[in-house]
Design a protein around this motif. Structure first.
Motif, PDB file in Angstrom:
ATOM      1  N   LEU A   1       8.244   0.617   1.231  1.00 42.88           N
ATOM      2  CA  LEU A   1       7.328   0.212   0.470  1.00 42.88           C
ATOM      3  C   LEU A   1       7.433   0.392  -0.798  1.00 42.88           C
ATOM      4  O   LEU A   1       7.409  -0.655  -1.819  1.00 42.88           O
ATOM      5  CB  LEU A   1       6.058   0.721   1.033  1.00 42.88           C
ATOM      6  N   GLU A   2       8.056   1.440  -1.243  1.00 39.12           N
ATOM      7  CA  GLU A   2       7.809   1.708  -2.786  1.00 39.12           C
ATOM      8  C   GLU A   2       9.013   1.079  -3.400  1.00 39.12           C
ATOM      9  O   GLU A   2       8.919   0.626  -4.609  1.00 39.12           O
ATOM     10  CB  GLU A   2       8.005   3.346  -3.103  1.00 39.12           C
TER      11      GLU A   2
ATOM     12  N   GLU B   1       3.253  -9.673   1.118  1.00 36.36           N
ATOM     13  CA  GLU B   1       4.635 -10.071   1.551  1.00 36.36           C
ATOM     14  C   GLU B   1       4.692 -11.562   1.456  1.00 36.36           C
ATOM     15  O   GLU B   1       5.801 -12.068   0.938  1.00 36.36           O
ATOM     16  CB  GLU B   1       5.032  -9.552   3.076  1.00 36.36           C
ATOM     17  N   ARG B   2       3.412 -12.174   1.887  1.00 35.39           N
ATOM     18  CA  ARG B   2       3.746 -13.795   1.726  1.00 35.39           C
ATOM     19  C   ARG B   2       3.447 -14.115   0.148  1.00 35.39           C
ATOM     20  O   ARG B   2       4.167 -14.972  -0.248  1.00 35.39           O
ATOM     21  CB  ARG B   2       2.166 -14.534   2.496  1.00 35.39           C
TER      22      ARG B   2
ATOM     23  N   LEU C   1       0.352  -4.901  -2.834  1.00 35.67           N
ATOM     24  CA  LEU C   1       1.234  -3.854  -1.986  1.00 35.67           C
ATOM     25  C   LEU C   1       0.901  -2.283  -2.471  1.00 35.67           C
ATOM     26  O   LEU C   1       0.917  -1.522  -1.660  1.00 35.67           O
ATOM     27  CB  LEU C   1       2.480  -4.015  -2.520  1.00 35.67           C
ATOM     28  N   GLY C   2       0.404  -2.298  -3.934  1.00 34.38           N
ATOM     29  CA  GLY C   2       0.032  -0.892  -4.245  1.00 34.38           C
ATOM     30  C   GLY C   2      -1.119  -0.384  -3.469  1.00 34.38           C
ATOM     31  O   GLY C   2      -1.350   0.649  -2.929  1.00 34.38           O
ATOM     32  N   HIS C   3      -2.242  -1.390  -3.103  1.00 30.89           N
ATOM     33  CA  HIS C   3      -3.206  -0.918  -2.242  1.00 30.89           C
ATOM     34  C   HIS C   3      -2.829  -0.552  -0.864  1.00 30.89           C
ATOM     35  O   HIS C   3      -3.256   0.364  -0.363  1.00 30.89           O
ATOM     36  CB  HIS C   3      -4.346  -2.076  -2.180  1.00 30.89           C
TER      37      HIS C   3
ATOM     38  N   ILE D   1      -0.266  -9.860  -8.857  1.00 31.42           N
ATOM     39  CA  ILE D   1      -1.197  -9.792  -7.732  1.00 31.42           C
ATOM     40  C   ILE D   1      -0.661  -9.362  -6.584  1.00 31.42           C
ATOM     41  O   ILE D   1      -1.037  -8.333  -5.823  1.00 31.42           O
ATOM     42  CB  ILE D   1      -1.944 -11.091  -7.518  1.00 31.42           C
ATOM     43  N   ALA D   2       0.530  -9.627  -6.068  1.00 32.81           N
ATOM     44  CA  ALA D   2       1.344  -9.307  -4.953  1.00 32.81           C
ATOM     45  C   ALA D   2       1.609  -7.848  -5.339  1.00 32.81           C
ATOM     46  O   ALA D   2       1.446  -7.010  -4.305  1.00 32.81           O
ATOM     47  CB  ALA D   2       2.637  -9.923  -4.879  1.00 32.81           C
TER      48      ALA D   2
END
Lengths: 315, 290
Positions: A57-58, B37-38, B63-65, B58-59
């Motif tokens: 993920l990172e 991912e999308r 991902l961070g969230h 935004i992506a």
């Protein structure tokens, strides 16, 4: 300003849009910066699918940020190129789409597997760093200024590339073998990154006389090898046999350049290399698919501001 | 609503409490991961360099969230590979809105989807601000602060693309197609566990009530820009207590997914599998130390 004065004054960050520059200078600078900007975009295009394939993920986050940075560099560089008054950004992006825009040799090759990602992000970006660092003292001030930000961010990219290589080379035997294989595939291309030897390079003379280019291809290649051969070996990569590389007594290297495939290199330089065309056309198709949005943005601006100069896009 | 009793830390939850917390976190984490991912599909493919950079931002936020929420699941002893890379594709809980593929060039889909998603995200984060589970509650504010920009971004594109008839027609298509899937954002995973989530005060608004707030907002906004929701086959569009909502066959929440999800899962786990990895490398500081 006449050409003689340009050559006399040519020094780091010497010229800016305030100066009346001769067309020959403006064209040479445009060619160089446009090439650089195109390379950012096509590099990002090549790497983008690997955001999806990142194995953590990172790493996915870091990869997405890197691709975004490249786009940002493209944006910055097109602006620096535009400031020469030869071409607009839209013209340059159109040229890139229709196959006239030139860009780095390495970004013409397709990338199929995750193990190839550090070949770009460590070696190619590392090579690019070499060149870009010297361009901080190019004579066109907006270009040098863009390089400040680009080099700062590229520093992170190379670290990201190095970390990915490190992960692979300290991973399973299978990972190490896959990485070695990818390295063998990419190594000759990476050496060709700096272009042909100085005596074969057509644009070098003028660009260095007017201070646009600070170091020759040969000097840059040598500096790159001096740093990156030991790094590759440190991570356990074996330097491929071709091209033959000899180490001199003073620790520098000589490369048997005639063992490299220059026919392919020049085919690429003309945007005629078949696999690379797939990438150029792929990007073109993606850009055409959203042409309707750009048209709608244009008419939105027309409605807001009427005719005349269109302002910078909002976001 | 009366403040619910505070729950203890992850190690001291009862089995029932823990099951509810995990389910709630999966709803959050899986949504964020999969929609991001999308979104990344738009990188280097958006209409302009500027919009490209915006969608990449935004992506990365999403991902961070996802990372923050998965990290809270790791409190229970799971590792990233259990939660993402080696998890069975059929176990994921994200809403099917998140997993649908984009057609090339369908920027209207991106705008409508992110609008629907970001409004829903806002509503559900608001319902978590006073969550009884402190580990979760403490991270809500950071997430909310980033979502504000997402909503502005989606809304300004929404308005812009509804200004003329041609582009509004594309937007209408996207609304018709996506709205039923967006409703699954509020679908239950398991009725009993969802009830427990509410009873424990893990969130302060239940799914039906959140869906109502969300629909009030999005339907009014759509209508204000000339988009209509009746085409989207919402039987009693404002009556969210209506039992017979036309949801898609796959809601995601109950682990039913569209075929596109299984393809996407194969794609994003490809390197992990090819490299023969058994764990995911951490390269950032632990979120608790940031």
């Amino acid at each position: 300003m006449d050409l003689e004065t340009v050559k006399e004054r040519a020094g780091p960050r010497e010229f800016s849009p305030k100066d009346e520059m001769p067309e020959e200078y403006r064209k040479a600078a445009t060619r160089m910066i446009q090439f650089h900007a195109n390379s950012e975009i096509m590099g990002a295009y090549l790497e983008r699918p690997f955001i999806r394939q990142a194995p953590s993920l990172e790493r996915k986050l870091a990869f997405s940020a890197k691709v975004q940075d490249e786009l940002g560099h493209g944006q910055l560089l097109y602006r620096a190129a535009e400031s020469l008054g030869i071409k607009t950004r839209d013209e340059m992006l159109d040229e890139l789409a229709n196959g006239q825009g030139k860009f780095l040799n390495c970004f013409h090759y397709p990338m199929e597997s995750w193990v190839e990602t550090p070949m770009i992000a460590f070696f190619v970006d590392g090579a690019a760093m070499r060149r870009q660092a010297t361009l901080k003292s190019t004579s066109w001030e907006p270009y040098a200024h863009a390089m400040d930000k680009v080099c700062f961010e590229e520093g992170f990219h190379v670290k990201h590339g190095e970390a990915m290589l490190h992960e692979l080379m300290t991973g399973s035997k299978k990972e190490q073998e896959m990485a070695q294989e990818a390295f063998e595939k990419w190594w000759p291309r990476i050496i060709q990154f700096f272009g042909p030897t100085d005596k074969q390079s057509t644009h070098h003379g003028f660009a260095s006389e007017v201070g646009l280019k600070q170091k020759s291809n040969d000097e840059l290649r040598r500096a790159f090898l001096n740093t990156y051969i030991p790094k590759a070996e440190k991570y356990g990569l074996e330097i491929p046999d071709t091209p033959t590389i000899e180490k001199n007594d003073d620790g520098t290297y000589n490369v048997a350049e005639d063992e490299l495939n220059w026919d392919e290199f020049f085919q690429i330089a003309k945007n005629e290399y078949e696999p690379g065309l797939g990438q150029i056309d792929g990007r073109k198709k993606a850009q055409e698919a959203v042409a309707w949005v750009r048209e709608s943005m244009d008419s939105h601006e027309q409605r807001l501001y009427g005719g005349g100069e269109s302002p910078q896009a909002a976001d | 609503m009366a403040a619910a009793q505070q729950l203890p830390g992850p190690q001291d939850l009862s089995d029932e409490q823990r099951e509810a917390v995990e389910m709630l976190l999966h709803r959050l984490a899986d949504d964020e991961f999969v929609i991001a991912e999308r979104y990344t599909e738009w990188q280097v493919r958006a209409p302009t360099i500027e919009s490209d950079i915006a969608v990449a931002n935004i992506a990365q936020d999403e991902l961070g969230h996802a990372r923050l929420w998965y990290d809270l699941l790791e409190d229970f002893g799971y590792e990233e590979q259990d939660l993402i890379w080696e998890r069975d594709a059929g176990d994921w809980r994200h809403s099917t809105l998140c997993e649908l593929p984009f057609d090339e060039g369908d920027w209207a889909d991106l705008v409508v989807r992110s609008y629907l998603y970001d409004e829903a995200e806002f509503v559900r984060l608001k319902a978590l601000e006073d969550s009884s589970y402190p580990r979760l509650r403490d991270r809500v504010e950071k997430v909310l602060s980033e979502e504000r920009y997402h909503r502005e971004h989606a809304r300004s594109w929404l308005e812009r693309l509804c200004e003329d008839d041609d582009t509004r027609a594309r937007m209408q298509d996207a609304v018709d197609r996506l709205l039923p899937y967006a409703l699954t954002l509020f679908s239950p995973t398991d009725d009993e566990i969802e009830e427990r989530i509410d009873e424990l005060g893990l969130r302060t608004e239940n799914l039906l009530s959140m869906r109502e707030s969300w629909l009030d907002e999005v339907v009014a906004t759509f209508e204000s820009v000339g988009l209509h929701v009746e085409e989207a086959q919402l039987p009693e569009q404002y009556d969210v207590h209506h039992a017979d909502f036309d949801l898609p066959d796959e809601t995601g929440r109950d682990q039913t997914h569209t075929d596109a999800w299984f393809d996407l899962f194969d794609e994003f786990t490809k390197s992990y599998r090819e490299l023969g990895r058994h764990s995911a490398m951490k390269i950032m500081k632990d979120p608790d130390d940031e």
